[in-house]
Design a protein around this motif. Structure first.
Motif, PDB file in Angstrom:
ATOM      1  N   LYS A 133     -31.524 -26.569  54.910  1.00 49.05           N
ATOM      2  CA  LYS A 133     -31.850 -25.195  54.519  1.00 49.05           C
ATOM      3  C   LYS A 133     -31.295 -24.218  55.553  1.00 49.05           C
ATOM      4  O   LYS A 133     -31.311 -24.504  56.754  1.00 49.05           O
ATOM      5  CB  LYS A 133     -33.361 -24.992  54.393  1.00 49.05           C
ATOM      6  CG  LYS A 133     -34.067 -25.923  53.422  1.00 49.05           C
ATOM      7  CD  LYS A 133     -35.540 -25.563  53.323  1.00 49.05           C
ATOM      8  CE  LYS A 133     -36.317 -26.597  52.523  1.00 49.05           C
ATOM      9  NZ  LYS A 133     -36.519 -27.842  53.269  1.00 49.05           N
ATOM     10  N   VAL A 134     -30.826 -23.078  55.078  1.00 50.89           N
ATOM     11  CA  VAL A 134     -30.274 -22.041  55.947  1.00 50.89           C
ATOM     12  C   VAL A 134     -30.964 -20.719  55.652  1.00 50.89           C
ATOM     13  O   VAL A 134     -31.152 -20.357  54.480  1.00 50.89           O
ATOM     14  CB  VAL A 134     -28.750 -21.899  55.742  1.00 50.89           C
ATOM     15  CG1 VAL A 134     -28.205 -20.711  56.512  1.00 50.89           C
ATOM     16  CG2 VAL A 134     -28.042 -23.163  56.185  1.00 50.89           C
ATOM     17  N   ASP A 135     -31.334 -20.022  56.704  1.00 49.97           N
ATOM     18  CA  ASP A 135     -32.032 -18.751  56.568  1.00 49.97           C
ATOM     19  C   ASP A 135     -31.218 -17.759  55.736  1.00 49.97           C
ATOM     20  O   ASP A 135     -29.996 -17.641  55.882  1.00 49.97           O
ATOM     21  CB  ASP A 135     -32.317 -18.169  57.953  1.00 49.97           C
ATOM     22  CG  ASP A 135     -32.990 -16.814  57.880  1.00 49.97           C
ATOM     23  OD1 ASP A 135     -34.157 -16.758  57.485  1.00 49.97           O
ATOM     24  OD2 ASP A 135     -32.324 -15.804  58.197  1.00 49.97           O
ATOM     25  N   TYR A 136     -31.885 -17.026  54.875  1.00 49.03           N
ATOM     26  CA  TYR A 136     -31.247 -16.079  53.947  1.00 49.03           C
ATOM     27  C   TYR A 136     -30.419 -15.032  54.694  1.00 49.03           C
ATOM     28  O   TYR A 136     -29.238 -14.804  54.380  1.00 49.03           O
ATOM     29  CB  TYR A 136     -32.334 -15.414  53.105  1.00 49.03           C
ATOM     30  CG  TYR A 136     -31.830 -14.477  52.035  1.00 49.03           C
ATOM     31  CD1 TYR A 136     -31.529 -14.954  50.764  1.00 49.03           C
ATOM     32  CD2 TYR A 136     -31.690 -13.120  52.280  1.00 49.03           C
ATOM     33  CE1 TYR A 136     -31.077 -14.101  49.765  1.00 49.03           C
ATOM     34  CE2 TYR A 136     -31.248 -12.258  51.292  1.00 49.03           C
ATOM     35  CZ  TYR A 136     -30.940 -12.748  50.037  1.00 49.03           C
ATOM     36  OH  TYR A 136     -30.495 -11.903  49.066  1.00 49.03           O
ATOM     37  N   VAL A 187     -34.672 -21.256  47.774  1.00 46.64           N
ATOM     38  CA  VAL A 187     -36.033 -21.784  47.801  1.00 46.64           C
ATOM     39  C   VAL A 187     -36.864 -20.988  48.798  1.00 46.64           C
ATOM     40  O   VAL A 187     -36.334 -20.299  49.670  1.00 46.64           O
ATOM     41  CB  VAL A 187     -36.049 -23.281  48.193  1.00 46.64           C
ATOM     42  CG1 VAL A 187     -35.281 -24.111  47.186  1.00 46.64           C
ATOM     43  CG2 VAL A 187     -35.470 -23.484  49.599  1.00 46.64           C
ATOM     44  N   LYS A 188     -38.163 -21.077  48.644  1.00 44.99           N
ATOM     45  CA  LYS A 188     -39.089 -20.454  49.590  1.00 44.99           C
ATOM     46  C   LYS A 188     -39.764 -21.542  50.413  1.00 44.99           C
ATOM     47  O   LYS A 188     -40.204 -22.551  49.872  1.00 44.99           O
ATOM     48  CB  LYS A 188     -40.138 -19.619  48.846  1.00 44.99           C
ATOM     49  CG  LYS A 188     -39.593 -18.304  48.289  1.00 44.99           C
ATOM     50  CD  LYS A 188     -40.716 -17.442  47.746  1.00 44.99           C
ATOM     51  CE  LYS A 188     -40.187 -16.092  47.262  1.00 44.99           C
ATOM     52  NZ  LYS A 188     -39.641 -15.294  48.375  1.00 44.99           N
ATOM     53  N   VAL A 189     -39.840 -21.302  51.715  1.00 44.05           N
ATOM     54  CA  VAL A 189     -40.474 -22.256  52.618  1.00 44.05           C
ATOM     55  C   VAL A 189     -41.833 -21.721  53.036  1.00 44.05           C
ATOM     56  O   VAL A 189     -42.157 -20.548  52.824  1.00 44.05           O
ATOM     57  CB  VAL A 189     -39.585 -22.521  53.853  1.00 44.05           C
ATOM     58  CG1 VAL A 189     -38.255 -23.115  53.437  1.00 44.05           C
ATOM     59  CG2 VAL A 189     -39.364 -21.241  54.653  1.00 44.05           C
ATOM     60  N   SER A 190     -42.613 -22.575  53.632  1.00 40.89           N
ATOM     61  CA  SER A 190     -43.954 -22.183  54.065  1.00 40.89           C
ATOM     62  C   SER A 190     -43.880 -21.212  55.238  1.00 40.89           C
ATOM     63  O   SER A 190     -42.854 -21.096  55.914  1.00 40.89           O
ATOM     64  CB  SER A 190     -44.747 -23.428  54.483  1.00 40.89           C
ATOM     65  OG  SER A 190     -44.153 -24.022  55.629  1.00 40.89           O
ATOM     66  N   ASN A 201     -37.167 -17.031  52.599  1.00 42.38           N
ATOM     67  CA  ASN A 201     -36.102 -17.458  51.695  1.00 42.38           C
ATOM     68  C   ASN A 201     -35.075 -18.310  52.432  1.00 42.38           C
ATOM     69  O   ASN A 201     -34.640 -17.957  53.538  1.00 42.38           O
ATOM     70  CB  ASN A 201     -35.405 -16.249  51.069  1.00 42.38           C
ATOM     71  CG  ASN A 201     -36.338 -15.463  50.161  1.00 42.38           C
ATOM     72  OD1 ASN A 201     -37.221 -16.041  49.538  1.00 42.38           O
ATOM     73  ND2 ASN A 201     -36.155 -14.161  50.081  1.00 42.38           N
ATOM     74  N   ARG A 202     -34.675 -19.414  51.800  1.00 42.56           N
ATOM     75  CA  ARG A 202     -33.684 -20.301  52.383  1.00 42.56           C
ATOM     76  C   ARG A 202     -32.688 -20.732  51.304  1.00 42.56           C
ATOM     77  O   ARG A 202     -33.056 -20.941  50.146  1.00 42.56           O
ATOM     78  CB  ARG A 202     -34.345 -21.564  52.966  1.00 42.56           C
ATOM     79  CG  ARG A 202     -35.324 -21.293  54.101  1.00 42.56           C
ATOM     80  CD  ARG A 202     -34.626 -20.810  55.349  1.00 42.56           C
ATOM     81  NE  ARG A 202     -35.541 -20.624  56.459  1.00 42.56           N
ATOM     82  CZ  ARG A 202     -36.207 -19.502  56.710  1.00 42.56           C
ATOM     83  NH1 ARG A 202     -36.049 -18.459  55.910  1.00 42.56           N
ATOM     84  NH2 ARG A 202     -37.004 -19.404  57.750  1.00 42.56           N
ATOM     85  N   PHE A 203     -31.428 -20.870  51.707  1.00 42.82           N
ATOM     86  CA  PHE A 203     -30.408 -21.420  50.819  1.00 42.82           C
ATOM     87  C   PHE A 203     -30.292 -22.916  51.061  1.00 42.82           C
ATOM     88  O   PHE A 203     -30.349 -23.388  52.202  1.00 42.82           O
ATOM     89  CB  PHE A 203     -29.047 -20.769  51.072  1.00 42.82           C
ATOM     90  CG  PHE A 203     -28.926 -19.367  50.548  1.00 42.82           C
ATOM     91  CD1 PHE A 203     -28.879 -19.129  49.182  1.00 42.82           C
ATOM     92  CD2 PHE A 203     -28.862 -18.291  51.410  1.00 42.82           C
ATOM     93  CE1 PHE A 203     -28.771 -17.830  48.685  1.00 42.82           C
ATOM     94  CE2 PHE A 203     -28.754 -16.996  50.927  1.00 42.82           C
ATOM     95  CZ  PHE A 203     -28.709 -16.764  49.564  1.00 42.82           C
TER      96      PHE A 203
END
Length: 317
Positions: A133-136, A187-190, A201-203
Motif C-alpha cells: 500500500k502507498v499513501d494517497y 482502499v482505506k486503512v485503519s 487512503n492508500r493505493f
C-alpha cells in the motif's frame, strides 16, 4: 470442441470487453455463448472451464499468436476466484523494452502519466511491511519529476529527463482514472495503520495490474512484496528487507533524521552549540583592532581634520 471455432472466438470477445469475471459470472456468460454458437453442453464447473479455455489459450497464447491467455486466479482478499484475460510475453525475451510491452495497454496515457503509474507500481511492490500500500498524497507527489529521483538498473539515483511535471490536479485525475479502470485499487486503512499521515487512503494494485503486470513486476524488481504462485494464486508477502525503502516506517510516517552533533566541544566535552559563530565574530574584532594598531601616527594625523592656530595669551612673556 477439439476445433477452434465460433464459440471460442465469441468467448474471447466477451473477455476483451469485460477483462475479468468471477467464476460464477464466467459460467453464466459461457452458457450464453454456447447457447448461441454451440449445440453441446456448456462447462458447468471449474475443471470444464479450464479445458475449454486451454483450447482458446493454445490459439491466442504463447502456443499461438502470443497475445493473451484466459486464466483462473485466486487473489488474496478477493473471496471468489476470477477468470481474466492476461497479456503474455515470450518467456525467453531479453529485451527490457519488450518486457514492458504489457504496460503499453495504457495507450491513452501521456509519457508523464505512464511514468507516474510506473512509479506508483514500483512503490507498491517495494512497500515491504506496509503490505503493498502507498499513501494517497505520496502517490500524487510522485508526479513532480523535476524534484524527484528514480533509481535506475544500477540502483543509482538519476534525474528523470524530458518529463513534464504533473501538478496535483493532473496527478489526481490520472490516478483516479487508473482506479476506475481497475489498474489501481483505492482502499482505506485503519487509524492505527494511518498514524503519522494525513489520511486513511492508500493505493494498491488493481485486478488489471495483477492480471497483466506479472511479467513486468517479476522481471524488473527483486524481492517484491507480492508473488504469483504456479497454481495461479496471488498474495502479498513480507520480503526479507521489510521495513520500508523510502525513509518511512511501518506506519508510513516519515523517518526523522537525526541531528548531527557539533564537531566543536567545550572543555567539559559537551556540545558547543553556536560557539563557532561566536569565535568567528571575536576573531573579526581582533583583526580590526590589530589593523588599527599597525597604522602609523603620520597616517592617523593626515586623516584627522586640521586644527586652527591658537592665539598667544595677553601678557604672556
Amino acid at each position: 470442441m477439439s476445433v477452434y471455432g465460433d464459440v471460442h472466438r465469441a468467448a474471447v470477445q466477451v473477455f476483451l470487453v469485460k477483462k475479468y469475471m468471477t467464476e460464477k459470472e464466467t459460467l453464466v456468460e459461457i452458457r450464453k455463448v454456447f447457447s448461441a454458437y454451440q449445440r453441446q453442453e456448456p462447462p458447468t464447473n471449474s475443471n470444464q472451464l479450464s479445458t475449454f479455455f486451454d483450447q482458446i489459450n493454445d490459439e491466442i497464447g504463447t502456443g499461438g499468436i502470443n497475445h493473451a491467455e484466459i486464466k483462473r486466479l485466486k487473489i488474496e482478499g478477493v473471496p471468489e476466484p476470477i477468470w481474466g484475460m492476461a497479456q503474455v510475453l515470450v518467456e525467453e525475451e531479453q529485451n527490457p523494452q519488450v518486457k514492458e510491452a504489457t504496460i503499453k495497454a495504457l495507450g491513452w496515457m501521456s509519457p508523464s502519466q505512464l511514468e507516474l503509474f510506473k512509479l506508483v507500481v514500483e512503490a507498491i511492490v517495494k512497500a515491504g511491511a506496509k503490505g503493498g500500500k502507498v499513501d494517497y498524497n505520496r502517490a500524487i507527489n510522485m508526479g513532480r519529476f523535476s524534484t524527484n529521483r528514480r533509481r535506475n538498473e544500477e540502483d543509482e539515483e538519476a534525474p528523470m529527463q524530458q518529463l513534464k511535471d504533473l501538478v496535483s490536479h493532473e496527478a489526481t485525475a490520472t490516478l483516479d482514472r487508473l482506479v476506475e479502470l481497475e489498474w489501481l485499487n483505492l482502499v482505506k486503512v485503519s487509524d492505527m495503520e494511518a498514524r503519522g499521515t494525513h489520511n486513511n487512503n492508500r493505493f494498491t494494485l488493481g485486478i488489471r495490474s495483477i492480471l497483466d503486470l506479472r511479467k513486468y513486476i517479476e522481471t524488473r524488481y527483486d524481492d517484491p512484496c507480492c508473488v504469483w504462485t504456479n497454481g495461479g494464486d496471488f498474495k502479498w508477502v513480507v520480503p526479507n528487507d521489510a521495513g520500508g525503502d523510502d525513509g518511512e516506517d511501518g506506519n508510513n510516517a516519515p523517518a526523522k533524521r537525526a541531528r548531527a552533533p557539533s564537531s566543536r566541544t567545550d572543555e567539559a566535552g559537551q556540545d558547543g552549540g553556536d560557539t563557532e559563530d561566536d569565535d568567528e565574530e571575536e576573531e573579526e574584532e581582533v583583526a580590526k583592532k590589530s589593523k588599527a594598531d599597525k597604522e602609523s601616527p603620520t597616517k592617523r594625523a593626515k586623516e584627522s581634520p586640521p586644527q586652527p592656530p591658537q592665539r598667544p595669551r595677553r601678557g604672556a612673556a
